[in-house]
Design a protein around this motif. Structure first.
Motif, PDB file in Angstrom:
ATOM      1  N   ASP A   1       0.810  -1.217   0.000  1.00  0.00           N
ATOM      2  CA  ASP A   1       0.000   0.000   0.000  1.00  0.00           C
ATOM      3  C   ASP A   1       0.844   1.269   0.000  1.00  0.00           C
ATOM      4  N   GLN A   2       2.144   1.117   0.068  1.00  0.00           N
ATOM      5  CA  GLN A   2       3.102   2.224   0.103  1.00  0.00           C
ATOM      6  C   GLN A   2       2.808   3.186   1.250  1.00  0.00           C
ATOM      7  N   THR A   3       2.451   2.615   2.402  1.00  0.00           N
ATOM      8  CA  THR A   3       2.195   3.428   3.586  1.00  0.00           C
ATOM      9  C   THR A   3       3.299   3.271   4.631  1.00  0.00           C
ATOM     10  N   THR A   4       4.059   2.177   4.536  1.00  0.00           N
ATOM     11  CA  THR A   4       5.099   1.903   5.527  1.00  0.00           C
ATOM     12  C   THR A   4       6.347   1.363   4.846  1.00  0.00           C
ATOM     13  N   ARG A   5       7.463   1.948   5.185  1.00  0.00           N
ATOM     14  CA  ARG A   5       8.735   1.394   4.740  1.00  0.00           C
ATOM     15  C   ARG A   5       9.270   0.589   5.916  1.00  0.00           C
ATOM     16  N   ARG A   6       9.554  -0.678   5.674  1.00  0.00           N
ATOM     17  CA  ARG A   6       9.926  -1.551   6.774  1.00  0.00           C
ATOM     18  C   ARG A   6      11.296  -2.179   6.552  1.00  0.00           C
ATOM     19  N   MET A   7      11.886  -2.645   7.638  1.00  0.00           N
ATOM     20  CA  MET A   7      13.150  -3.347   7.551  1.00  0.00           C
ATOM     21  C   MET A   7      12.871  -4.803   7.186  1.00  0.00           C
ATOM     22  N   CYS A   8      13.685  -5.349   6.285  1.00  0.00           N
ATOM     23  CA  CYS A   8      13.558  -6.739   5.857  1.00  0.00           C
ATOM     24  C   CYS A   8      14.921  -7.412   5.997  1.00  0.00           C
ATOM     25  N   ILE A   9      14.907  -8.722   6.135  1.00  0.00           N
ATOM     26  CA  ILE A   9      16.154  -9.475   6.230  1.00  0.00           C
ATOM     27  C   ILE A   9      15.969 -10.810   5.516  1.00  0.00           C
ATOM     28  N   ASP A  10      16.950 -11.185   4.727  1.00  0.00           N
ATOM     29  CA  ASP A  10      16.932 -12.460   4.009  1.00  0.00           C
ATOM     30  C   ASP A  10      18.330 -13.065   4.043  1.00  0.00           C
ATOM     31  N   ARG A  11      18.371 -14.374   4.046  1.00  0.00           N
ATOM     32  CA  ARG A  11      19.650 -15.071   4.020  1.00  0.00           C
ATOM     33  C   ARG A  11      20.304 -14.899   2.651  1.00  0.00           C
ATOM     34  N   LEU A  12      21.618 -14.690   2.636  1.00  0.00           N
ATOM     35  CA  LEU A  12      22.391 -14.606   1.400  1.00  0.00           C
ATOM     36  C   LEU A  12      23.254 -15.854   1.304  1.00  0.00           C
ATOM     37  N   ASP A  13      23.131 -16.564   0.196  1.00  0.00           N
ATOM     38  CA  ASP A  13      23.932 -17.755  -0.048  1.00  0.00           C
ATOM     39  C   ASP A  13      24.760 -17.547  -1.301  1.00  0.00           C
ATOM     40  N   TRP A  14      25.663 -18.468  -1.572  1.00  0.00           N
ATOM     41  CA  TRP A  14      26.520 -18.395  -2.755  1.00  0.00           C
ATOM     42  C   TRP A  14      26.391 -19.688  -3.547  1.00  0.00           C
ATOM     43  N   GLU A  15      26.192 -19.548  -4.837  1.00  0.00           N
ATOM     44  CA  GLU A  15      26.244 -20.672  -5.774  1.00  0.00           C
ATOM     45  C   GLU A  15      27.497 -20.443  -6.603  1.00  0.00           C
ATOM     46  N   GLY A  16      28.610 -21.007  -6.139  1.00  0.00           N
ATOM     47  CA  GLY A  16      29.901 -20.719  -6.760  1.00  0.00           C
ATOM     48  C   GLY A  16      30.266 -19.277  -6.494  1.00  0.00           C
ATOM     49  N   ASP A  17      30.412 -18.487  -7.558  1.00  0.00           N
ATOM     50  CA  ASP A  17      30.742 -17.073  -7.397  1.00  0.00           C
ATOM     51  C   ASP A  17      29.519 -16.172  -7.545  1.00  0.00           C
TER      52      ASP A  17
END
Length: 139
Positions: free
Chosen positions: A97-113
């Motif tokens: 709804d573009q009423t709230t800017r929120r903090m998000c977190i996601d895991r970062l993985d690597w597939e080779g480089d």
């Protein structure tokens, strides 16, 4: 800018990660209200460059807006889990709804480089693991 229509884009929020001896400079780019907005990266052998787009070019986009869930993911940084075994990308994004800017977190993985993530996510995420034994409490 709010309530108006403007043709603009930006590149911001550069954040560097080193992986397997290569320097990855992640950045936010695009116009936050469009589906093409997201987080991408370039790679170098040294922090001072020169930087190059990885093979696959457009595939370098790590995450992008999902109008049904997350709009304008970006201006990110990285952190590690308490035990140091996982890397997490932390960023902000608008709700649908573009009423709230929120903090998000996601895991970062690597597939080779290649850095990969299941994000941007729109719901709760599992907490980063902590397999270390906590320090003994002093009385």
């Amino acid at each position: 800018m709010y309530g108006g229509v403007h043709d603009w884009h930006t590149v911001e929020g550069a954040f560097v990660q080193v992986h397997d001896g290569q320097v990855y400079c992640f950045y936010s780019g695009g116009a936050w209200e469009r589906e093409t907005d997201g987080i991408s990266h370039v790679v170098a052998d040294h922090p001072l460059g020169s930087y190059r787009r990885p093979e696959g070019g457009h595939e370098a986009l790590l995450m992008r807006s999902r109008p049904d869930a997350v709009i304008g993911p970006g201006h990110h940084s990285f952190t590690t889990s308490p035990d140091g075994s996982q890397t997490w990308i932390v960023y902000h994004a608008w709700d649908v709804d573009q009423t709230t800017r929120r903090m998000c977190i996601d895991r970062l993985d690597w597939e080779g480089d290649r850095p990969v993530t299941a994000g941007p996510s729109s719901g709760p995420q599992a907490a980063p693991s902590n397999s270390r034994t906590p320090p003994a409490r002093r009385e």
